[in-house]
Design an enzyme around this catalytic site. Structure first.
Site, PDB file in Angstrom:
ATOM      1  N   CYS A   1       0.890  -1.149  -0.109  1.00  0.00           N
ATOM      2  CA  CYS A   1       0.129   0.045  -0.130  1.00  0.00           C
ATOM      3  C   CYS A   1       0.715   1.344  -0.017  1.00  0.00           C
ATOM      4  O   CYS A   1       0.763   2.111  -0.894  1.00  0.00           O
ATOM      5  CB  CYS A   1      -0.848  -0.106   1.251  1.00  0.00           C
ATOM      6  SG  CYS A   1      -0.044  -0.568   2.599  1.00  0.00           S
TER       7      CYS A   1
HETATM    8  N1  LIG Z   1      -4.656  -3.853   4.777  1.00  0.00           N
HETATM    9  C1  LIG Z   1      -4.128  -3.374   3.914  1.00  0.00           C
HETATM   10  O1  LIG Z   1      -4.209  -2.040   3.644  1.00  0.00           O
HETATM   11  C2  LIG Z   1      -3.009  -3.945   2.859  1.00  0.00           C
HETATM   12  C3  LIG Z   1      -2.831  -3.282   1.685  1.00  0.00           C
HETATM   13  C4  LIG Z   1      -1.597  -3.808   0.669  1.00  0.00           C
HETATM   14  C5  LIG Z   1      -1.521  -5.225   1.193  1.00  0.00           C
HETATM   15  N2  LIG Z   1      -1.819  -5.919   2.266  1.00  0.00           N
HETATM   16  C6  LIG Z   1      -1.276  -7.269   2.539  1.00  0.00           C
HETATM   17  O2  LIG Z   1      -2.354  -8.079   1.890  1.00  0.00           O
HETATM   18  C7  LIG Z   1      -2.392  -9.155   2.956  1.00  0.00           C
HETATM   19  C8  LIG Z   1      -3.769  -9.350   3.838  1.00  0.00           C
HETATM   20  O3  LIG Z   1      -3.859  -8.227   4.547  1.00  0.00           O
HETATM   21  P1  LIG Z   1      -5.055  -7.880   5.302  1.00  0.00           P
HETATM   22  O4  LIG Z   1      -4.828  -6.365   5.853  1.00  0.00           O
HETATM   23  O5  LIG Z   1      -6.204  -8.225   4.536  1.00  0.00           O
HETATM   24  O6  LIG Z   1      -4.928  -8.688   6.629  1.00  0.00           O
HETATM   25  P2  LIG Z   1      -6.052  -9.419   7.775  1.00  0.00           P
HETATM   26  O7  LIG Z   1      -6.985  -8.445   7.699  1.00  0.00           O
HETATM   27  O8  LIG Z   1      -4.967  -9.577   9.066  1.00  0.00           O
HETATM   28  O9  LIG Z   1      -6.266 -10.790   7.187  1.00  0.00           O
HETATM   29  C9  LIG Z   1      -5.621 -11.791   6.965  1.00  0.00           C
HETATM   30  C10 LIG Z   1      -6.287 -13.133   6.337  1.00  0.00           C
HETATM   31  O10 LIG Z   1      -5.329 -13.999   6.354  1.00  0.00           O
HETATM   32  C11 LIG Z   1      -6.027 -15.189   7.310  1.00  0.00           C
HETATM   33  N3  LIG Z   1      -4.785 -15.707   8.054  1.00  0.00           N
HETATM   34  C12 LIG Z   1      -4.338 -15.205   9.040  1.00  0.00           C
HETATM   35  N4  LIG Z   1      -3.167 -15.957   9.574  1.00  0.00           N
HETATM   36  C13 LIG Z   1      -3.306 -17.099   8.657  1.00  0.00           C
HETATM   37  C14 LIG Z   1      -2.373 -18.367   8.331  1.00  0.00           C
HETATM   38  N5  LIG Z   1      -1.263 -18.327   9.422  1.00  0.00           N
HETATM   39  N6  LIG Z   1      -2.406 -19.003   7.452  1.00  0.00           N
HETATM   40  C15 LIG Z   1      -3.931 -18.930   6.756  1.00  0.00           C
HETATM   41  N7  LIG Z   1      -4.635 -17.782   6.828  1.00  0.00           N
HETATM   42  C16 LIG Z   1      -4.416 -17.016   7.578  1.00  0.00           C
HETATM   43  C17 LIG Z   1      -7.104 -14.604   8.191  1.00  0.00           C
HETATM   44  O11 LIG Z   1      -8.052 -15.618   8.540  1.00  0.00           O
HETATM   45  P3  LIG Z   1      -8.781 -15.372   9.882  1.00  0.00           P
HETATM   46  O12 LIG Z   1      -9.453 -14.133   9.885  1.00  0.00           O
HETATM   47  O13 LIG Z   1      -9.689 -16.587   9.659  1.00  0.00           O
HETATM   48  O14 LIG Z   1      -7.810 -15.632  10.936  1.00  0.00           O
HETATM   49  C18 LIG Z   1      -7.519 -13.505   7.151  1.00  0.00           C
HETATM   50  O15 LIG Z   1      -8.602 -14.030   6.152  1.00  0.00           O
HETATM   51  C19 LIG Z   1      -1.282  -8.920   3.972  1.00  0.00           C
HETATM   52  O16 LIG Z   1      -0.125  -9.703   3.331  1.00  0.00           O
HETATM   53  C20 LIG Z   1      -0.929  -7.504   3.730  1.00  0.00           C
HETATM   54  O17 LIG Z   1       0.447  -7.326   4.121  1.00  0.00           O
HETATM   55  C21 LIG Z   1      -2.788  -5.276   3.128  1.00  0.00           C
END
Ligand SMILES: NC(=O)c1ccc[n+]([C@@H]2O[C@H](COP(=O)([O-])OP(=O)(O)OC[C@H]3O[C@@H](n4cnc5c(N)ncnc54)[C@H](OP(=O)(O)O)[C@@H]3O)[C@@H](O)[C@H]2O)c1
Length: 348
Positions: A153
């Protein structure tokens, strides 16, 4: 491409990035969402657990199972935490699916990743094969890509702001580029942490991971400057939910005027559906892009100091994550680039 629909899955569907993917993909004319998975055992109807996603009626959120994912999908978005995401993305890619991974796991060479993320790197073959998907600057490689590393991001906001000036050679040699960036709290994902409690965050503001933020080498690599010495990057946590505001400073080569700079940016982004350049004297605001895949950019040259200031805003979950991932999907499959992404920003 007519009415062709691709069978698409979202892994990490219970996270913020995954939810925004479902929001966008469930209205995409060329997508049939066939699989959405999280990390929990229970299975539940999406509008039942997420009432804000009514268009996903009929879809069930289930626990991730690689075999079921392969059976039901031809293309998958993987949005898991760094450290877990790259392995899942690589496995699905090796099984023949086309994959866009939203994590940082496939964006950096293994040695650089291990140093900045402090975790073992993912499958080196997958890292090598992954196309870095900053869409506006990578269309040619994205068209044939089977595996895409969706940019971070902060890097998306900073690179869209800086690449025109840097690639056009406007920057003075020997001066680091400065990026002063502020993000809403959804950038940290959907899990509990004390520093993200309302009482800690509200009316508060501070930098974090100073000198060690994992996005430094990603931005430096794309700008083609050294991660140490070529870039000063400060990430700060805003008491807001969505959005990234980047104020970037570039020391200009002697004699470069604001008119020169504006000409370079106007040419670089002439036909871009998601990028808008603010007119002279105006700067973008977070709420000008919230909920949309847009990036707004403002420019100012301090002629006496010889410094260009570039202001950029994105929604971290849309252009900074899910929206750009869908934009990349559109390029990969030859669909119109704005398909599924025409939602207007949400104001106020
Ligand atoms: N948030 C942002 O603005 C943003 C921007 C760009 C890129 N990203 C990247 O996109 C990815 C997701 O970000 P997010 O913000 O959506 O994260 P998040 O809200 O913390 O969601 C993570 C997801 O992964 C699952 N999960 C967590 N630990 C896991 C594991 N060990 N094995 C399998 N699944 C697992 C969770 O499932 P449960 O809920 O069932 O635990 C949830 O569905 C990250 O790598 C982040 O760096 C995020």
């Amino acid at each position: 491409m007519g009415e062709k629909r691709i069978r698409v899955g979202v892994v990490g569907a219970s996270g913020y990035g995954g939810m925004d993917l479902i929001r966008l993909l469930s209205l995409h004319p060329h997508v049939e969402l066939t699989y959405v998975a999280g990390n929990h055992e229970e299975s539940a109807d999406i509008p039942e657990v997420y009432p804000f996603l009514p268009a996903a009626a009929g879809l069930r959120l289930e626990k991730y199972d690689p075999e079921r994912c392969r059976e039901r999908c031809e293309m998958v978005f993987v949005a898991l935490p760094s450290g877990a995401s790259g392995a899942v993305a690589a496995e699905l890619w090796r099984a023949g699916l086309r994959v866009v991974d939203l994590s940082g796991d496939l964006r950096l060479p293994p040695d650089v990743y291990e140093r900045w993320y402090q975790k073992p790197a993912a499958d080196p073959g997958a890292i090598e094969a992954a196309v870095y998907g900053l869409t506006e600057w990578a269309r040619a490689e994205l068209r044939d890509a089977r595996l895409v590393a969706n940019p971070g991001c902060y890097p998306t906001g900073a690179l869209l702001a800086l690449l025109p000036a840097v690639r056009a050679g406007l920057a003075k040699r020997g001066h680091p580029v400065v990026i002063d960036a502020k993000s809403g709290v959804s950038g940290a994902g959907r899990h509990a942490a004390v520093d993200r409690l309302y009482g800690e965050l509200q009316e508060n503001f501070y930098p974090y991971k100073v000198g060690r933020h994992q996005h430094v080498p990603e931005i430096a690599g794309q700008l083609d400057v050294p991660a140490e010495g070529g870039l000063l990057f400060t990430a700060q946590l805003l008491p807001a939910v969505r959005g990234i505001y980047s104020t970037c400073y570039v020391w200009l080569r002697d004699g470069v005027s604001e008119a020169d700079v504006r000409g370079v940016y106007a040419e670089a982004y002439a036909d871009e559906p998601f990028i808008a350049l603010a007119p002279p004297g105006r700067v973008p605001e977070l709420k000008h892009v919230r909920g949309s895949n847009r990036c707004h950019i403002g420019l100012f040259v301090d002629q006496a100091a010889g410094v260009l200031q570039v202001f950029s805003v994105i929604d971290n979950l849309v252009k900074g994550a899910a929206g750009q991932a869908v934009q990349n999907f559109n390029v990969m499959y030859g669909f119109g680039e704005t398909e599924g992404l025409t939602v207007q920003p949400l104001y106020p």
